[in-house]
Design an enzyme around this catalytic site. Structure first.
Site, PDB file in Angstrom:
ATOM      1  N   GLY A 115       8.400 -31.403   6.733  1.00 26.82           N
ATOM      2  CA  GLY A 115       8.877 -32.198   5.605  1.00 26.82           C
ATOM      3  C   GLY A 115       8.159 -33.526   5.495  1.00 26.82           C
ATOM      4  O   GLY A 115       6.930 -33.601   5.627  1.00 26.82           O
ATOM      5  N   CYS A 116       8.932 -34.588   5.274  1.00 24.63           N
ATOM      6  CA  CYS A 116       8.346 -35.908   5.041  1.00 24.63           C
ATOM      7  C   CYS A 116       7.594 -36.448   6.252  1.00 24.63           C
ATOM      8  O   CYS A 116       6.746 -37.335   6.106  1.00 24.63           O
ATOM      9  CB  CYS A 116       9.439 -36.894   4.633  1.00 24.63           C
ATOM     10  N   ALA A 117       7.882 -35.961   7.442  1.00 23.45           N
ATOM     11  CA  ALA A 117       7.160 -36.400   8.639  1.00 23.45           C
ATOM     12  C   ALA A 117       5.803 -35.722   8.767  1.00 23.45           C
ATOM     13  O   ALA A 117       4.995 -36.102   9.622  1.00 23.45           O
ATOM     14  CB  ALA A 117       7.999 -36.117   9.888  1.00 23.45           C
ATOM     15  N   GLY A 118       5.532 -34.734   7.921  1.00 24.54           N
ATOM     16  CA  GLY A 118       4.345 -33.908   8.082  1.00 24.54           C
ATOM     17  C   GLY A 118       3.030 -34.623   7.923  1.00 24.54           C
ATOM     18  O   GLY A 118       2.027 -34.220   8.521  1.00 24.54           O
TER      19      GLY A 118
END
Length: 326
Positions: A115-118
């Site tokens: 997700g956004c941490a990717g």
């Protein structure tokens, strides 16, 4: 348009509709026209739209990255693809690389679920591979089509907030170990996974597709927990506060940006570049931090930066970037 979709489905919609103004977002991009959302969509056509549109964006950003680096596709040894907003088997790069001139023995590493941490986690993994294989050229592609998960058949607070925040986007970067012209050098990388936090952010699934999980506690969770883990991460990276010239963050939303500034005791407004990317693109999930980095570099970023992102898990990812003087 949101009022037309949600207003008659949800009691109290008008009280929530202010989120569209409070995000600070002025423009976002969608791979499908807005009329697409007026129709009912389930897994097959959502997946078809994802594969078709993501393949086109993949090709576009890869060509730009190769041109910017001045290298040929045949020189790339490993392709790492980060995407959590659709499912494709064969994976996206398998569909696109042959027509771009990549070698048949190029190694492919698709990563789903960050997700956004990717963006930061993908960058960290690309840097680790490059460091472990001197002379190899690594291509990172982060691509998310968040809008394809907009659900007009549901009307929860999380659905409305996600419809107000998220947009589509893609970014690519190239990594090598060795001398030569470069934007900068990746130093250490690390991350933290909080226990018992999987309900903060993620996907649910049903016959119609992916459904957003977005806890209202997220900003408060960051305000309470982020600083201690940030400090532990910097200790693992052997960085003191005096060593850090800039924290480059994934901007999850206005309240998340404010929570990070509060947690790290940054003066209000410090993360102005993050806010400007949110204003112009919205939250594109994993590629967003790379948009922030590109804009920060254009604004004169120098010295040692810490790239930081938060995503499902609930996870905090970090990487250091020592920006070249050249």
């Amino acid at each position: 348009m949101a009022r037309a979709f949600f207003g008659h489905r949800m009691a109290g919609y008008e009280a929530l509709s202010g989120v569209f103004a409070s995000t600070g977002i002025e423009r976002r991009y969608s791979v499908v026209p807005l009329t697409w959302f007026e129709e009912r969509h389930e897994w097959p056509d959502r997946t078809a739209a994802y594969i078709d549109s993501a393949s086109k964006l993949f090709e576009e950003v890869v060509r730009k990255a190769l041109d910017a680096a001045g290298i040929d596709a045949s020189e790339v040894d490993v392709v790492l693809t980060v995407s959590s907003t659709g499912i494709a088997t064969p994976s996206l790069e398998a569909r696109v690389l042959p027509q771009l001139g990549f070698r048949s023995d190029v190694r492919r590493i698709p990563i789903f679920g960050l997700g956004c941490a990717g963006g930061v986690s993908g960058l960290a993994n690309a840097a680790r591979i490059a460091a472990g294989e001197p002379g190899a050229t690594i291509l990172l592609v982060a691509i998310e089509l968040c809008t394809l998960a907009f659900r007009m058949d549901r009307a929860t607070k999380s659905d409305i907030i996600s419809a107000a925040l998220f947009g589509d986007g893609a970014a690519a970067a190239i990594f090598r170990t060795g001398d030569g012209p470069a934007i900068g050098r990746i130093g250490g990388t690390t991350e933290h996974l909080w226990a018992n936090s999987i309900d903060i952010m993620g996907w649910s699934t049903d016959q119609a597709g992916l459904g957003v999980i977005l806890s209202r506690s997220l900003p408060d969770f960051i305000a309470r927990n982020y600083r201690s883990e940030f400090d532990r991460a910097m200790a693992r990276l052997t960085l003191s506060p005096a060593d850090i010239d800039r924290v480059v963050c994934h901007p999850g939303g206005t309240r998340v940006i404010e929570a990070i500034e509060t947690a790290l005791e940054l003066p209000a407004g410090t993360l102005g570049v993050e806010r400007s990317v949110m204003r112009d693109y919205g939250n594109m999930s994993s590629p967003t931090v790379l948009f922030v980095l590109e804009r920060a570099l254009a604004n004169g970023l120098s010295g040692t930066a810490v790239l930081a992102a938060l995503g499902p898990g609930f996870t905090a990812s970090f990487a250091t970037l020592h920006v070249s003087d050249a």
